[in-house]
Design a protein around this motif. Structure first.
Motif, PDB file in Angstrom:
ATOM      1  N   LEU A  16       0.584  -0.989   0.295  1.00 64.85           N
ATOM      2  CA  LEU A  16       0.096   0.082  -0.119  1.00 64.85           C
ATOM      3  C   LEU A  16       0.769   1.549   0.137  1.00 64.85           C
ATOM      4  CD1 LEU A  16      -2.245  -1.089   2.339  1.00 64.85           C
ATOM      5  CD2 LEU A  16      -3.171  -0.410   0.322  1.00 64.85           C
ATOM      6  N   THR A  17       2.101   1.308   0.817  1.00 64.67           N
ATOM      7  CA  THR A  17       3.203   2.389   0.507  1.00 64.67           C
ATOM      8  C   THR A  17       3.575   2.941  -0.260  1.00 64.67           C
ATOM      9  OG1 THR A  17       3.377   1.717   2.867  1.00 64.67           O
ATOM     10  CG2 THR A  17       5.341   3.006   1.630  1.00 64.67           C
ATOM     11  N   GLU A  18       3.668   1.556  -1.104  1.00 64.70           N
ATOM     12  CA  GLU A  18       4.383   1.334  -2.512  1.00 64.70           C
ATOM     13  C   GLU A  18       3.750   1.966  -3.621  1.00 64.70           C
ATOM     14  OE1 GLU A  18       5.812  -1.955  -4.140  1.00 64.70           O
ATOM     15  OE2 GLU A  18       7.596  -2.297  -2.645  1.00 64.70           O
ATOM     16  N   ARG A  19       1.889   1.877  -2.867  1.00 61.17           N
ATOM     17  CA  ARG A  19       1.120   2.272  -4.280  1.00 61.17           C
ATOM     18  C   ARG A  19       0.628   3.668  -4.294  1.00 61.17           C
ATOM     19  NH1 ARG A  19      -4.851  -0.698  -4.722  1.00 61.17           N
ATOM     20  NH2 ARG A  19      -5.962   0.332  -6.374  1.00 61.17           N
ATOM     21  N   VAL A  20       0.423   3.679  -2.782  1.00 63.56           N
ATOM     22  CA  VAL A  20       0.116   5.365  -2.079  1.00 63.56           C
ATOM     23  C   VAL A  20       0.660   6.073  -3.098  1.00 63.56           C
ATOM     24  CG1 VAL A  20       0.457   7.164  -1.024  1.00 63.56           C
ATOM     25  CG2 VAL A  20      -0.688   5.240  -0.272  1.00 63.56           C
ATOM     26  N   GLU A  26       2.342   5.771 -16.204  1.00 65.53           N
ATOM     27  CA  GLU A  26       3.501   5.306 -15.769  1.00 65.53           C
ATOM     28  C   GLU A  26       2.255   4.089 -14.845  1.00 65.53           C
ATOM     29  OE1 GLU A  26       6.511   8.547 -14.988  1.00 65.53           O
ATOM     30  OE2 GLU A  26       5.054   8.846 -13.651  1.00 65.53           O
ATOM     31  N   ARG A  27       1.449   4.854 -13.995  1.00 67.31           N
ATOM     32  CA  ARG A  27       0.634   3.460 -13.364  1.00 67.31           C
ATOM     33  C   ARG A  27       0.155   2.354 -13.794  1.00 67.31           C
ATOM     34  NH1 ARG A  27      -1.157   8.598 -11.150  1.00 67.31           N
ATOM     35  NH2 ARG A  27      -2.970   7.694 -11.499  1.00 67.31           N
ATOM     36  N   VAL A  28      -0.163   2.568 -14.927  1.00 69.96           N
ATOM     37  CA  VAL A  28      -0.908   2.047 -16.064  1.00 69.96           C
ATOM     38  C   VAL A  28       0.113   0.530 -16.672  1.00 69.96           C
ATOM     39  CG1 VAL A  28      -1.894   0.692 -18.207  1.00 69.96           C
ATOM     40  CG2 VAL A  28      -2.904   3.070 -16.523  1.00 69.96           C
ATOM     41  N   VAL A  82      -5.400   1.343 -10.620  1.00 64.54           N
ATOM     42  CA  VAL A  82      -4.336   2.525 -10.815  1.00 64.54           C
ATOM     43  C   VAL A  82      -4.533   3.963  -9.979  1.00 64.54           C
ATOM     44  CG1 VAL A  82      -3.523   0.946 -12.706  1.00 64.54           C
ATOM     45  CG2 VAL A  82      -4.686   3.216 -13.274  1.00 64.54           C
ATOM     46  N   GLY A  83      -6.053   3.655  -9.480  1.00 56.44           N
ATOM     47  CA  GLY A  83      -6.563   4.995  -9.288  1.00 56.44           C
ATOM     48  C   GLY A  83      -7.105   6.058 -10.443  1.00 56.44           C
ATOM     49  N   ALA A  84      -7.576   5.769 -11.547  1.00 56.63           N
ATOM     50  CA  ALA A  84      -7.854   6.453 -12.634  1.00 56.63           C
ATOM     51  C   ALA A  84      -9.066   6.081 -13.259  1.00 56.63           C
ATOM     52  CB  ALA A  84      -6.664   6.444 -13.925  1.00 56.63           C
ATOM     53  N   ASN A  85      -9.593   6.998 -13.610  1.00 61.12           N
ATOM     54  CA  ASN A  85     -11.166   6.664 -14.644  1.00 61.12           C
ATOM     55  C   ASN A  85     -11.085   5.680 -15.806  1.00 61.12           C
ATOM     56  OD1 ASN A  85     -10.534   7.848 -16.860  1.00 61.12           O
ATOM     57  ND2 ASN A  85     -10.700  10.251 -15.780  1.00 61.12           N
ATOM     58  N   ARG A  86     -11.447   5.630 -16.607  1.00 57.84           N
ATOM     59  CA  ARG A  86     -11.434   4.776 -17.382  1.00 57.84           C
ATOM     60  C   ARG A  86     -11.146   4.823 -18.553  1.00 57.84           C
ATOM     61  NH1 ARG A  86     -14.253   2.927 -21.460  1.00 57.84           N
ATOM     62  NH2 ARG A  86     -16.103   4.369 -20.469  1.00 57.84           N
ATOM     63  N   GLU A  87     -11.755   5.804 -18.607  1.00 59.86           N
ATOM     64  CA  GLU A  87     -11.451   6.745 -20.006  1.00 59.86           C
ATOM     65  C   GLU A  87     -10.538   6.917 -20.075  1.00 59.86           C
ATOM     66  OE1 GLU A  87     -13.727   7.362 -18.326  1.00 59.86           O
ATOM     67  OE2 GLU A  87     -15.109   7.297 -19.491  1.00 59.86           O
ATOM     68  N   ALA A  88      -8.998   7.238 -19.330  1.00 59.05           N
ATOM     69  CA  ALA A  88      -7.712   7.431 -19.296  1.00 59.05           C
ATOM     70  C   ALA A  88      -7.159   6.480 -19.629  1.00 59.05           C
ATOM     71  CB  ALA A  88      -7.880   8.476 -17.644  1.00 59.05           C
ATOM     72  N   VAL A  89      -6.705   5.118 -19.053  1.00 56.55           N
ATOM     73  CA  VAL A  89      -6.755   3.981 -18.803  1.00 56.55           C
ATOM     74  C   VAL A  89      -6.887   3.606 -19.881  1.00 56.55           C
ATOM     75  CG1 VAL A  89      -6.936   1.547 -18.302  1.00 56.55           C
ATOM     76  CG2 VAL A  89      -7.280   3.484 -16.214  1.00 56.55           C
ATOM     77  N   SER A  90      -7.948   3.452 -21.313  1.00 61.10           N
ATOM     78  CA  SER A  90      -8.480   3.265 -22.355  1.00 61.10           C
ATOM     79  C   SER A  90      -7.491   3.732 -23.330  1.00 61.10           C
ATOM     80  CB  SER A  90     -10.102   3.201 -23.051  1.00 61.10           C
ATOM     81  OG  SER A  90     -10.742   2.671 -21.899  1.00 61.10           O
ATOM     82  N   ARG A  91      -6.821   5.537 -22.587  1.00 65.52           N
ATOM     83  CA  ARG A  91      -6.619   6.071 -23.633  1.00 65.52           C
ATOM     84  C   ARG A  91      -4.723   5.552 -23.656  1.00 65.52           C
ATOM     85  NH1 ARG A  91     -10.038  10.405 -22.047  1.00 65.52           N
ATOM     86  NH2 ARG A  91      -7.836  11.039 -20.778  1.00 65.52           N
ATOM     87  N   THR A  92      -5.185   5.058 -22.344  1.00 64.76           N
ATOM     88  CA  THR A  92      -3.018   4.506 -22.490  1.00 64.76           C
ATOM     89  C   THR A  92      -2.879   3.638 -23.244  1.00 64.76           C
ATOM     90  OG1 THR A  92      -2.873   5.607 -20.096  1.00 64.76           O
ATOM     91  CG2 THR A  92      -2.048   4.179 -20.824  1.00 64.76           C
ATOM     92  N   MET A  93      -3.710   2.648 -22.776  1.00 63.11           N
ATOM     93  CA  MET A  93      -3.737   0.830 -23.850  1.00 63.11           C
ATOM     94  C   MET A  93      -3.609   1.398 -24.859  1.00 63.11           C
ATOM     95  SD  MET A  93      -4.381  -1.268 -20.528  1.00 63.11           S
ATOM     96  CE  MET A  93      -4.136  -3.107 -21.498  1.00 63.11           C
ATOM     97  N   SER A  94      -4.625   2.206 -25.743  1.00 58.34           N
ATOM     98  CA  SER A  94      -4.064   1.866 -27.386  1.00 58.34           C
ATOM     99  C   SER A  94      -2.805   3.052 -27.684  1.00 58.34           C
ATOM    100  CB  SER A  94      -5.351   3.458 -27.487  1.00 58.34           C
ATOM    101  OG  SER A  94      -6.532   2.574 -27.399  1.00 58.34           O
ATOM    102  N   GLY A 124      10.636   3.980 -15.120  1.00 58.41           N
ATOM    103  CA  GLY A 124       9.557   4.854 -14.736  1.00 58.41           C
ATOM    104  C   GLY A 124       8.921   4.277 -14.144  1.00 58.41           C
ATOM    105  N   THR A 125       8.677   2.998 -13.205  1.00 59.07           N
ATOM    106  CA  THR A 125       7.716   2.799 -12.657  1.00 59.07           C
ATOM    107  C   THR A 125       8.221   2.073 -11.236  1.00 59.07           C
ATOM    108  OG1 THR A 125       6.954   0.612 -13.681  1.00 59.07           O
ATOM    109  CG2 THR A 125       6.249   2.172 -14.510  1.00 59.07           C
ATOM    110  N   GLY A 126       9.446   1.865 -11.234  1.00 62.66           N
ATOM    111  CA  GLY A 126      10.489   1.341 -10.350  1.00 62.66           C
ATOM    112  C   GLY A 126       9.875  -0.735 -10.080  1.00 62.66           C
TER     113      GLY A 126
END
Length: 241
Positions: free
Chosen positions: A145-149, A159-161, A194-206, A232-234
């Motif tokens: 959880l510390t790493e996730r925060v 980067e989170r995706v 990853v604490g984001a909205n679905r639209e942002a994740v869809s854009r990143t996956m594309s 860059g993600t650790g």
């Protein structure tokens, strides 16, 4: 729902002994009258318990998979973890007598064995090694959880995706060019992780697919350039064998 009577069969005792947390517990303690076990079945999507509920039962997953979910005030779903066979959950409420901190729902048809709070606490007193194992498990969760925060505060959605996909590939043994992740999470599930909205994740996956880093199909993700997911993600690189 089936509640086991005091006279448990040897097969039922053996079943309990297969649970990782209870593997070293003597059979005579597992059949003790102080322990009241219940077997429960949940359909996919069914709630196992809700956040803020007050029961202190501890759940052991026998088959299937469950997810720990937190819904924010604005209705966003945050996924804390996914747990499969052998996992246990609910121990926090059993230990501190407080409310549930997350909601748990069955991601697929799931069977659990449930131990009441009083029996769980009694077992911890009888088998001190269980206390140490639970402390170790909780320490691991705190570290995760510390790493996730830290990632939420310091990394972009991309980067989170990428970090999430790298960890998923590592956990499934598919962190190599051509690695295939079957039963891949949906964009909504990734967003919750990853604490984001679905639209942002869809854009990143594309964008990752256009860059030739991954390929996607229905419930499948193929890893083409694993090192690009890590950058860059650790995320730690697996040790060479």
């Amino acid at each position: 729902m089936k509640r086991w009577a005091k006279g448990m069969t040897e097969a039922e005792i053996a079943e309990l002994g297969q649970l990782p947390l209870l593997a070293g517990v003597p059979a005579d303690l597992l059949r003790a009258p102080a322990l009241r076990w219940t077997r429960r079945h949940y359909d996919a999507g069914q709630i196992v318990f809700d956040r803020d509920s007050r029961d202190g039962d501890v759940y052991f997953v026998r088959s299937g998979a469950v997810m720990a979910i937190y819904w924010t005030a604005d209705g966003r779903e945050l996924v804390f973890s996914k747990m499969g066979p052998g996992s246990y959950l609910g121990e926090l409420a059993a230990l501190d007598d407080g409310p549930r901190s997350v909601s748990i729902y069955a991601q697929q048809p799931t069977e659990v064995l449930v131990l009441g709070q009083a029996g769980f606490l009694w077992l911890l007193e009888e088998v001190p090694a269980l206390k140490l194992q639970i402390i170790r498990d909780l320490s691991g969760r705190v570290r995760a959880l510390t790493e996730r925060v830290a990632a939420l505060l310091s990394q972009s959605v991309e980067e989170r995706v990428r970090g999430f996909l790298a960890r998923l590939a590592l956990e499934t043994g598919q962190f190599h060019p051509g690695g295939l992740i079957n039963g891949a999470p949906t964009h909504a599930e990734i967003a919750g992780n990853v604490g984001a909205n679905r639209e942002a994740v869809s854009r990143t996956m594309s964008a990752l697919a256009r860059a030739g880093i991954i390929e996607t199909a229905r419930q499948k993700i193929t890893i083409l350039v694993p090192e690009a997911l890590q950058a860059g993600t650790g995320t730690a690189t697996p040790a060479a064998e």
